[in-house]
Motif scaffolding. Structure first.
Motif, PDB file in Angstrom:
ATOM      1  N   ALA A 332       1.027  -1.144  -0.108  1.00  0.00           N
ATOM      2  CA  ALA A 332       0.007  -0.058   0.187  1.00  0.00           C
ATOM      3  C   ALA A 332       0.688   1.309   0.089  1.00  0.00           C
ATOM      4  O   ALA A 332       0.640   2.311  -0.743  1.00  0.00           O
ATOM      5  CB  ALA A 332      -0.924  -0.137   1.157  1.00  0.00           C
ATOM      6  N   VAL A 333       1.934   1.244   0.987  1.00  0.00           N
ATOM      7  CA  VAL A 333       2.892   2.504   0.872  1.00  0.00           C
ATOM      8  C   VAL A 333       3.300   2.731  -0.609  1.00  0.00           C
ATOM      9  O   VAL A 333       3.768   3.818  -0.960  1.00  0.00           O
ATOM     10  CB  VAL A 333       3.881   2.084   2.051  1.00  0.00           C
ATOM     11  N   ALA A 334       3.843   1.461  -1.178  1.00  0.00           N
ATOM     12  CA  ALA A 334       4.459   1.738  -2.379  1.00  0.00           C
ATOM     13  C   ALA A 334       3.527   2.118  -3.602  1.00  0.00           C
ATOM     14  O   ALA A 334       4.053   3.004  -4.245  1.00  0.00           O
ATOM     15  CB  ALA A 334       5.055   0.423  -3.018  1.00  0.00           C
ATOM     16  N   LYS A 335       2.474   1.725  -3.445  1.00  0.00           N
ATOM     17  CA  LYS A 335       1.342   2.268  -4.323  1.00  0.00           C
ATOM     18  C   LYS A 335       1.178   3.680  -4.005  1.00  0.00           C
ATOM     19  O   LYS A 335       0.928   4.663  -5.118  1.00  0.00           O
ATOM     20  CB  LYS A 335       0.035   1.464  -4.077  1.00  0.00           C
ATOM     21  N   ASP A 336       1.042   4.087  -2.845  1.00  0.00           N
ATOM     22  CA  ASP A 336       0.683   5.684  -2.530  1.00  0.00           C
ATOM     23  C   ASP A 336       1.860   6.370  -3.039  1.00  0.00           C
ATOM     24  O   ASP A 336       1.648   7.521  -3.520  1.00  0.00           O
ATOM     25  CB  ASP A 336       0.714   5.805  -1.008  1.00  0.00           C
ATOM     26  N   LEU A 337       3.313   5.761  -3.111  1.00  0.00           N
ATOM     27  CA  LEU A 337       4.426   6.538  -3.344  1.00  0.00           C
ATOM     28  C   LEU A 337       4.530   6.631  -5.107  1.00  0.00           C
ATOM     29  O   LEU A 337       4.603   7.975  -5.434  1.00  0.00           O
ATOM     30  CB  LEU A 337       5.696   5.831  -2.986  1.00  0.00           C
ATOM     31  N   GLU A 338       4.028   5.399  -5.690  1.00  0.00           N
ATOM     32  CA  GLU A 338       3.774   5.904  -7.115  1.00  0.00           C
ATOM     33  C   GLU A 338       2.666   6.829  -7.602  1.00  0.00           C
ATOM     34  O   GLU A 338       3.060   7.655  -8.514  1.00  0.00           O
ATOM     35  CB  GLU A 338       3.337   4.274  -7.685  1.00  0.00           C
ATOM     36  N   ALA A 339       1.776   6.901  -6.770  1.00  0.00           N
ATOM     37  CA  ALA A 339       0.499   7.598  -7.093  1.00  0.00           C
ATOM     38  C   ALA A 339       1.101   9.091  -6.715  1.00  0.00           C
ATOM     39  O   ALA A 339       0.732  10.252  -7.726  1.00  0.00           O
ATOM     40  CB  ALA A 339      -0.659   7.583  -6.391  1.00  0.00           C
TER      41      ALA A 339
END
Length: 352
Positions: A332-339
C-alpha cells in the motif's frame, strides 16, 4: 517501618488485620530498597511452612534496580502470634486483604509504577487467585510462580473422591489434624544442620513442618478447583518448576535435585489455564523452591528470570519494539508513493 530480624537494610511494617476466631491478626511487609531510587518493585509471597529468609532473592532484584518487598502472610513467620494455629486458614481469600494493603503501600505510599509479584508453592496458588480477582485494576504487572501448588501430590483416587469423603466427614472440625506424611525430607534437604546449605528459623519453618488441619485442606482444595477451572490473569506469567518429582520416603541424593513436595507434571498441566500470556520453564536438577536449588541450577533460574523480566516487564521508558510493516502494508505504501510521483509528474508537465 522498623529494622527487620534480618538486620539492616531490611525493614518491616506490621499490617493490622483486625481479629478472627483466634484473636488479633497481623501480616508483615518486609522491605529492602535498591541503592538508587526506582519506580520498580517486586513483592514476594512464601509457601506453606515458610517465611521470607531468602536474602539472595532480594540481592538479585535489588542489584537489577528493583525495590524488594516480601510479605509474611497472617499466621506465618514474623506474623505468627502466640495464640494462633500456625499457617491456618479457612479460605485463601482471607489473604487478599494483606495482599491489597501491601500493593497499596508499594504503589501509593512508596511511589512505584511497576509491580512484579512472585509466589512460591502455596504462595503461587494464592497470588494467582488474587491476581485473577484483581484483574483490570492495574495492581500487578507480572507474576513469577516458583513451583506453584496447583494440585495435591497424591494419586487421583486420593486427591479427588477420597479427599471429598474425608473433608465431608471432618469438615465440621476445621482445626482437626489431618494425618499426612511429613515434609521432613524436604526440610532436611534445605537446612544446614542436615543435608542443606541454608540457615533459617526452625520455629517458623520446622524440619517436619506444621500439622495439616482440615480447614486448611478444604481451603486449598477450593482454591485449586477454582484455578483448574481456568483464570483470566491479564498480565504476563512465568511458571517455573523442576523437571522431576521425587517419590521416595527415605533419604536419597536425588532429594537434592528434584521436587520432593509437588508433582511437577501437575504444575505444567494447569499452568496454561492461568491466562493468555503464560511462559513455562522447567529446570533440570531443580528443588521445590527453585531459588534454594544447588548453585548451578539456581544460577540458571535467575538467568531465565532476568531474561523474562527484561522481555515482559521492561523498565519504564524503554523504547517500544519497532514492528516492520506487513507485506500488504508495504504494498500500500509503494502504491501511494507511485501515485504521489505520478501527481508530481503531471504537475510538472502542466507547468511546462
Amino acid at each position: 517501618m522498623e529494622t527487620d530480624v534480618l538486620g539492616w537494610p531490611y525493614e518491616r511494617h506490621t499490617i493490622d488485620l483486625g481479629t478472627d476466631d483466634e484473636g488479633p491478626v497481623v501480616a508483615t511487609l518486609v522491605r529492602r530498597r535498591a541503592e538508587q531510587p526506582t519506580r520498580r518493585a517486586v513483592l514476594h509471597v512464601h509457601g506453606f511452612v515458610d517465611y521470607f529468609f531468602q536474602t539472595h532473592l532480594a540481592d538479585f532484584f535489588v542489584e537489577r534496580g528493583w525495590d524488594f518487598y516480601a510479605l509474611d502472610l497472617r499466621k506465618y513467620g514474623r506474623s505468627l502470634l502466640p495464640h494462633q494455629t500456625p499457617n491456618f486458614t479457612r479460605s485463601l481469600a482471607e489473604y487478599f486483604p494483606e495482599l491489597d494493603e501491601a500493593a497499596r503501600i508499594i504503589r501509593e505510599d512508596d511511589g512505584h509504577d511497576q509491580l512484579l509479584v512472585t509466589g512460591h508453592s502455596t504462595g503461587g496458588l494464592i497470588t494467582s487467585l488474587w491476581a485473577h480477582a484483581r484483574t483490570g485494576r492495574g495492581l500487578v504487572d507480572g507474576l513469577f510462580l516458583n513451583s506453584p501448588f496447583f494440585d495435591f501430590n497424591l494419586p487421583w483416587f486420593v486427591r479427588r473422591p477420597l479427599m471429598s469423603v474425608v473433608l465431608a466427614v471432618g469438615g465440621r472440625s476445621p482445626y482437626r489434624r489431618m494425618p499426612t506424611s511429613s515434609l521432613g525430607l524436604y526440610g532436611q534437604s534445605l537446612h544446614s544442620e542436615h543435608h542443606g546449605e541454608w540457615t533459617y528459623d526452625l520455629a517458623w519453618k520446622p524440619i517436619l513442618g506444621f500439622p495439616v488441619r482440615m480447614g486448611w485442606l478444604e481451603a486449598i482444595r477450593r482454591g485449586q478447583r477454582r484455578l483448574r477451572a481456568g483464570l483470566a490473569i491479564d498480565v504476563p506469567v512465568l511458571v517455573a518448576c523442576s523437571d522431576r518429582t521425587f517419590r521416595g520416603r527415605e533419604w536419597h541424593e536425588d532429594v537434592r535435585v528434584t521436587d520432593t513436595v509437588l508433582d511437577v507434571e501437575h504444575i505444567t498441566r494447569w499452568a496454561p489455564g492461568l491466562g493468555p500470556r503464560v511462559t513455562i520453564a522447567r529446570f533440570d536438577g531443580g528443588m521445590h523452591d527453585l531459588t534454594l536449588s544447588g548453585k548451578e541450577v539456581r544460577t540458571e533460574v535467575f538467568r531465565e528470570l532476568a531474561r523474562w523480566t527484561d522481555a515482559f516487564l521492561p523498565a519504564p521508558g524503554t523504547p517500544e519494539v519497532e514492528i516492520p510493516p506487513a507485506p500488504e502494508d508495504r504494498a500500500a505504501v509503494a502504491k501511494d508513493l507511485e501515485a504521489a510521483e505520478a501527481a508530481v509528474d503531471d504537475r510538472s508537465g502542466t507547468t511546462a
